[in-house]
Scaffold this motif. Structure first.
Motif, PDB file in Angstrom:
ATOM      1  N   ILE A 148       0.858  -1.180   0.000  1.00 30.31           N
ATOM      2  CA  ILE A 148       0.000   0.000   0.000  1.00 30.31           C
ATOM      3  C   ILE A 148       0.899   1.236   0.000  1.00 30.31           C
ATOM      4  N   VAL A 149       0.808   2.025  -1.082  1.00 28.63           N
ATOM      5  CA  VAL A 149       1.679   3.193  -1.190  1.00 28.63           C
ATOM      6  C   VAL A 149       0.945   4.509  -0.949  1.00 28.63           C
ATOM      7  N   HIS A 150      -0.377   4.498  -1.039  1.00 29.80           N
ATOM      8  CA  HIS A 150      -1.111   5.718  -0.689  1.00 29.80           C
ATOM      9  C   HIS A 150      -2.586   5.411  -0.477  1.00 29.80           C
ATOM     10  N   CYS A 151      -3.219   6.333   0.214  1.00 23.69           N
ATOM     11  CA  CYS A 151      -4.670   6.332   0.394  1.00 23.69           C
ATOM     12  C   CYS A 151      -5.097   7.787   0.311  1.00 23.69           C
ATOM     13  N   SER A 152      -6.031   8.064  -0.588  1.00 22.56           N
ATOM     14  CA  SER A 152      -6.482   9.440  -0.751  1.00 22.56           C
ATOM     15  C   SER A 152      -7.965   9.439  -1.112  1.00 22.56           C
ATOM     16  N   PRO A 153      -8.634  10.559  -0.860  1.00 20.36           N
ATOM     17  CA  PRO A 153     -10.043  10.632  -1.258  1.00 20.36           C
ATOM     18  C   PRO A 153     -10.165  10.432  -2.765  1.00 20.36           C
ATOM     19  N   SER A 154     -11.173   9.713  -3.168  1.00 18.28           N
ATOM     20  CA  SER A 154     -11.371   9.444  -4.588  1.00 18.28           C
ATOM     21  C   SER A 154     -11.838  10.700  -5.309  1.00 18.28           C
ATOM     22  N   ALA A 155     -11.257  10.955  -6.471  1.00 22.26           N
ATOM     23  CA  ALA A 155     -11.700  12.074  -7.305  1.00 22.26           C
ATOM     24  C   ALA A 155     -13.009  11.732  -8.009  1.00 22.26           C
ATOM     25  N   ARG A 156     -13.328  10.437  -8.079  1.00 22.27           N
ATOM     26  CA  ARG A 156     -14.527   9.986  -8.800  1.00 22.27           C
ATOM     27  C   ARG A 156     -15.771   9.978  -7.929  1.00 22.27           C
ATOM     28  N   ASP A 157     -15.590   9.704  -6.629  1.00 22.14           N
ATOM     29  CA  ASP A 157     -16.727   9.557  -5.731  1.00 22.14           C
ATOM     30  C   ASP A 157     -16.296   9.997  -4.337  1.00 22.14           C
ATOM     31  N   SER A 158     -16.922  11.044  -3.816  1.00 22.06           N
ATOM     32  CA  SER A 158     -16.501  11.627  -2.534  1.00 22.06           C
ATOM     33  C   SER A 158     -16.722  10.684  -1.347  1.00 22.06           C
ATOM     34  N   ASP A 159     -17.490   9.611  -1.536  1.00 22.14           N
ATOM     35  CA  ASP A 159     -17.725   8.652  -0.450  1.00 22.14           C
ATOM     36  C   ASP A 159     -16.685   7.533  -0.430  1.00 22.14           C
ATOM     37  N   LEU A 160     -15.755   7.530  -1.392  1.00 24.74           N
ATOM     38  CA  LEU A 160     -14.793   6.434  -1.504  1.00 24.74           C
ATOM     39  C   LEU A 160     -13.362   6.916  -1.309  1.00 24.74           C
ATOM     40  N   TRP A 161     -12.493   5.960  -0.985  1.00 27.23           N
ATOM     41  CA  TRP A 161     -11.067   6.204  -0.810  1.00 27.23           C
ATOM     42  C   TRP A 161     -10.300   5.369  -1.817  1.00 27.23           C
ATOM     43  N   GLN A 162      -9.314   5.981  -2.438  1.00 24.88           N
ATOM     44  CA  GLN A 162      -8.491   5.280  -3.413  1.00 24.88           C
ATOM     45  C   GLN A 162      -7.208   4.803  -2.740  1.00 24.88           C
TER      46      GLN A 162
END
Length: 129
Positions: A97-111
Motif C-alpha cells: 500500500i503506497v497511498h490512500c487518498s479521497p477518490s476524485a470519482r466519488d466523494s464517499d470512496l477512498w483510493q
C-alpha cells in the motif's frame, strides 16, 4: 525551491534566491502511470480472502476504491495477491500500500494505491501483453 524576499516593497531580480533541491528531498518519482481498464473489461485483485474491482492499473500496480479509509495501512505489505484480468490470473504477487487518498470519482470512496514488489520476470511479461 524559490525563496522570494519581499522586504522593502517592490520585487526585483536580485530579490529572488534559487535554492537547489537536495537529492534526498524524499519525493517519490512515479515510474508508471495507472489507467482505467478498458470499458467492459473486468479486472480484480484478490487480497487475503476478498476480491476487489480494480479502478486503475499499470505495469507497476493497481488502485482500488473502498468506503473504509482504514482498510489498509500505508506501507503494509500484502503477500499472496492474485490479479485477474482477461483470461489471465497472476498469482503469488506481493503488493504494498503506497497511498490512500479521497477518490476524485466519488466523494464517499477512498483510493488505495497498491505497488507490486518483487515481481518475477514472467509476471511482468504477462502484464505487458
Amino acid at each position: 525551491m524559490i525563496h522570494f524576499n519581499t522586504e522593502g516593497g517592490a520585487m526585483n531580480h536580485s530579490s529572488i534566491e534559487f535554492v537547489p533541491v537536495p537529492d534526498d528531498a524524499g519525493k517519490q518519482i512515479r515510474r508508471f502511470f495507472r489507467v482505467p481498464p478498458d470499458t467492459g473489461e473486468s479486472i480484480s485483485v484478490h487480497i487475503v480472502s476478498v476480491s476487489y474491482p480494480v479502478s486503475d492499473i499499470s505495469l507497476g500496480g493497481v488502485s482500488i476504491l473502498l468506503e473504509d479509509n482504514q482498510a489498509f495501512e500505508i506501507g503494509a505489505d500484502l503477500p499472496g495477491c492474485k490479479l485477474h484480468f482477461k483470461k489471465t490470473v497472476l498469482s503469488d504477487l506481493t503488493g504494498r500500500i503506497v497511498h490512500c487518498s479521497p477518490s476524485a470519482r466519488d466523494s464517499d470512496l477512498w483510493q488505495f494505491g497498491i505497488q507490486w514488489v518483487h515481481m518475477k520476470d514472467s509476471q511482468k511479461k504477462a502484464l505487458e501483453q
